[in-house]
Design an enzyme around this catalytic site. Sequence first.
Site, short mmCIF file in Angstrom:
data_model
loop_
_atom_site.label_atom_id
_atom_site.label_comp_id
_atom_site.label_asym_id
_atom_site.label_seq_id
_atom_site.Cartn_x
_atom_site.Cartn_y
_atom_site.Cartn_z
N GLY A 242 -8.77 -21.40 19.56
CA GLY A 242 -8.20 -20.43 20.50
C GLY A 242 -7.83 -19.19 20.02
N LYS A 244 -9.40 -16.37 20.41
CA LYS A 244 -9.75 -15.44 21.75
C LYS A 244 -9.25 -15.89 22.91
CE LYS A 244 -14.12 -14.03 19.82
NZ LYS A 244 -14.14 -14.83 18.61
N CYS A 361 -20.79 -14.28 16.45
CA CYS A 361 -20.34 -13.57 15.06
C CYS A 361 -21.60 -13.70 13.97
CB CYS A 361 -19.32 -14.18 14.35
SG CYS A 361 -19.33 -16.09 14.03
#
Length: 430
Positions: A242, A244, A361
């Site tokens: 959670g 973002k 990422c």
Amino acid sequence: MNSGARLSAAIEILDVIEIQRRPAADALKEWGTAHRYAGSKDRAAIGSLVYDSLRVKSSAAHVMGSDATRAVLLGALRELRGMDLDAVAALCTGEGYAPTPLTDGERERYASGSLDGAPDHVRGDYPEWLAGSFAAAFGDGAVEEGRALARRAPVDLRANRLKVDRDKAMRSLAHLRPEAAGHARDGIRIAVGEDGRAPALAAEPAYVKGFVEVQDEGSQVAALLSGAKPGMQVLDLCAGSGGKTLALASMMENKGQIFATDLDGRRLMPIYDRLARAGVRNVQVRAPKGRQTALGDLQGRFDVVFVDAPCTGTGTWRRNPDAKWRLRPGALEERIKEQDEILATAVSCVKPGGRLVYVTCSVLREENEDRLAKLVEAHPGLLPLDAGHMARDAGLPDLAGCASPHGPGLRLTPLRCGTDGFGIATLLVQ
């Protein structure tokens, strides 16, 4: 424990990681459980030695002429910590629990070992099988980008504007000497100590009260570039724990609605406590049911669909240095397959005129620009925004300097942008 004993412990743990292919965090935890006499400072110092050795495992082994864990640790003391030979020799006395004295060969390699002529993947400390991918992503800069990914990362926090502004959050953390982040407007950066030790944030009142959340600045930037605004309908498709989701809720001022889901329902478990601590009230968590997604009634509904896709995590190596050596070629192929499937689902959830935000990422072209090119080819109605447009829309014009050279969107790296490695792209659905 004295400094020499800490070196011996680090070598022991590195042996476990190498032989058993264990994640570093698990090996360190197991060692700490079995050695209760080691205090918190000892465990932190040993952990830092282990992680530093893994950061520069390849170059350290080359310098010392051996890939044995003792040689890697010694090479890391030189390459990453800059310790001189006499200082290292003073720790390796063989007395008590200290490592045995340096051999003549170790002394010679420590004093004169060189990376001259070493392959790029060795000098850049990334796996050999990724050498082609790094060259494709960074060209002549592959070594320097790899070396930047091998350095320690600072602690990045995000001020939670649902409760405080950044100035107040920084005042509450003044004893940790926080600095404002370079790009994210709510970002706060805290430097780690010389020994690599980070502050114990879980014990900080500012964290307990939900004033700040731990979140890399690159991750904060990704949320800011989404264009999420108060009153919108937003889908966080790969919400995980959670991070973002919380950033999006802060941007939306708890107005509108965010649906948070993930293909792996177990990854969602931490989100509930985090939402409560942060004071977030506009998030509906949708856990999958078995292998079925929780999106059946959400097709074509959203102003923003945010996809923080599963990936190889190559951009997070500063924080997870052992992960790069456990990563295998099959993992990249599997991630690419998952990314294509998730993007196809995401497109179906965006309403006309809405935005699809794709984030990884990862620093690899295969997971970023190549995936976008394939998606746009399959869906001609998608319009990628250029980096300058994205940066201006978010009120972060300086980020245009982090534009990807290989396609639309941004490519963040520690070397270029001072963040973890991220690919971030926005596509309009026409």
